[in-house]
Motif scaffolding. Structure first.
Motif, short mmCIF file in Angstrom:
data_model
loop_
_atom_site.label_atom_id
_atom_site.label_comp_id
_atom_site.label_asym_id
_atom_site.label_seq_id
_atom_site.Cartn_x
_atom_site.Cartn_y
_atom_site.Cartn_z
N ALA A 1 1.09 -1.57 -0.06
CA ALA A 1 -0.14 -0.02 0.36
C ALA A 1 0.90 1.22 -0.04
CB ALA A 1 -0.46 0.33 1.31
N LEU A 2 1.81 1.12 0.71
CA LEU A 2 2.59 3.17 1.05
C LEU A 2 3.28 2.47 -0.22
CD1 LEU A 2 3.70 1.96 4.44
CD2 LEU A 2 2.40 3.71 4.02
N THR A 3 4.00 1.21 -0.45
CA THR A 3 5.03 1.89 -2.34
C THR A 3 3.95 2.50 -3.21
OG1 THR A 3 6.21 -0.32 -2.11
CG2 THR A 3 6.29 0.39 -3.78
N GLY A 4 2.78 1.97 -3.08
CA GLY A 4 1.70 2.71 -4.89
C GLY A 4 1.46 3.97 -4.20
N MET A 5 1.24 4.17 -2.97
CA MET A 5 1.03 5.69 -3.05
C MET A 5 2.36 6.28 -2.43
SD MET A 5 -1.24 5.23 1.42
CE MET A 5 0.03 6.47 2.41
N ALA A 6 3.26 5.92 -2.14
CA ALA A 6 4.30 6.73 -2.55
C ALA A 6 4.69 7.25 -4.07
CB ALA A 6 5.73 6.00 -2.12
N ALA A 7 4.38 6.08 -4.85
CA ALA A 7 4.75 5.87 -7.22
C ALA A 7 3.56 6.93 -7.60
CB ALA A 7 4.58 4.58 -7.03
N GLU A 8 3.00 6.95 -6.71
CA GLU A 8 1.51 8.18 -6.75
C GLU A 8 1.93 9.60 -7.13
OE1 GLU A 8 -2.82 7.84 -7.11
OE2 GLU A 8 -1.82 5.93 -7.06
N CYS A 9 2.51 9.56 -6.60
CA CYS A 9 3.44 11.28 -5.87
C CYS A 9 4.67 11.99 -6.53
CB CYS A 9 3.76 10.82 -4.07
SG CYS A 9 3.47 13.09 -3.52
N ALA A 10 3.61 13.14 -6.92
CA ALA A 10 5.24 14.07 -7.85
C ALA A 10 5.74 14.45 -7.36
CB ALA A 10 3.81 14.64 -8.54
N LYS A 11 5.79 14.35 -5.18
CA LYS A 11 6.13 15.12 -4.35
C LYS A 11 6.78 16.82 -4.90
CE LYS A 11 9.92 11.90 -5.44
NZ LYS A 11 11.47 11.51 -6.08
N GLY A 12 5.88 16.86 -5.86
CA GLY A 12 5.66 18.49 -6.03
C GLY A 12 4.80 19.14 -4.70
N ASP A 13 4.85 21.14 -4.54
CA ASP A 13 4.62 21.44 -3.53
C ASP A 13 3.03 21.48 -4.38
OD1 ASP A 13 5.68 20.93 -1.71
OD2 ASP A 13 7.70 23.37 -2.13
N VAL A 14 1.81 20.86 -4.48
CA VAL A 14 1.00 21.19 -5.14
C VAL A 14 -0.29 20.49 -4.39
CG1 VAL A 14 1.29 20.02 -7.26
CG2 VAL A 14 1.08 18.58 -5.93
N PRO A 15 -1.05 21.24 -4.61
CA PRO A 15 -2.19 21.55 -3.54
C PRO A 15 -2.57 20.16 -2.60
CG PRO A 15 -3.06 22.56 -4.91
CD PRO A 15 -1.57 22.92 -6.00
#
Lengths: 139, 139
Positions: free
Chosen positions: A113-127
DNA sequence: CTTGCATCTGTAGTCGCTACAGATGGTACG
DNA sequence: CGTACCATCTGTAGCGACTACAGATGCAAG
């Protein structure tokens, strides 16, 4: 004519060093009667025997293997009564092994679950952070 | 002309049912300021809003994923300030993922050791139980 | 004899809840 | 309107397995 070699036992600090068990924890084990009350010097300091050192290592190793204090107490009681029932010990070990396997299974699901979540995150400072979104979303 | 629909919020029991979080635990979350102090009825019973319900589900889901209370508090603080830094959240998630992986590795070692010990044991009521021996042996 | 670390006892804190006890709130039914 | 009865209230204590003090001694080396 006895008690000449090894007359002096191990003070608590040596026990701690030898086993890697914290001093406070050793005293705690005494309080909860997992370790026996050792002899004392004239001044009142604890003096442990070699057998007691072995007992403490046993506890340490068992704790590292994830046995609970109560499980260890049960095993030590058998040892103390000199009535080690291999069957019982085996059963405890197998049951414990089961709970370890269970934990592994559970953690692997988390990992996924965590791997999936982390992968989807662009890491940008988007809202809209996908991780937060996921966690907040209605089921 | 406002507050007509949804005038009544969720009592604590409903919150518990909806999220699966124990009632005592919800009050505990309030005490440690993870959940805000909700409105009260005239008689003093808690009345939660839908947003607060979502917040509680967030906490629940995060706990299930193994995040600590402090980690959750950090994430919620970001959410509360409306300054969600996706980078920070991502970093926390990755770090958490690391510790999950670490735990899995550790447990697998335990699994190995326990499996080995269990296999060596004949389960008979013989005096020398290999499991106890292993645990007692000098390093 | 002094210095200074080791050890002593006892108590309280940690984390994340959970479990009471004893007192009210709120609501459905008659 | 009364009553039964569950829901909720506050406050405190307990769990497991330690850990962290404070303040008082023990003990060994120089």
């Amino acid at each position: 004519m006895a008690d000449i070699t090894n007359a002096r036992g191990y003070p608590i600090g040596a026990m701690s060093r030898e086993t890697g068990v914290n001093i406070e924890t050793i005293r705690y084990y005494e309080r909860i009667k997992l370790m026996p009350q050792p002899d004392r010097t004239a001044g009142g300091n604890r003096q442990y025997t070699h057998d007691q050192l072995k007992r403490l290592s046993f506890i340490k190793r068992s704790r590292e293997l994830g046995f609970s204090i109560d499980e260890i107490r049960a095993m030590l009681t058998m040892v103390d009564q000199d009535g080690v029932s291999c069957g019982e010990v085996h059963a405890m070990t197998v049951e414990h092994l089961g709970s370890v396997k269970e934990k592994i299974r559970h953690l692997k699901k988390l990992e996924w679950a965590l791997t999936g979540m982390a992968a989807e995150c662009a890491k940008g400072d988007v809202p809209d952070c996908p991780i937060i979104e996921t966690l907040f979303d209605e089921r």
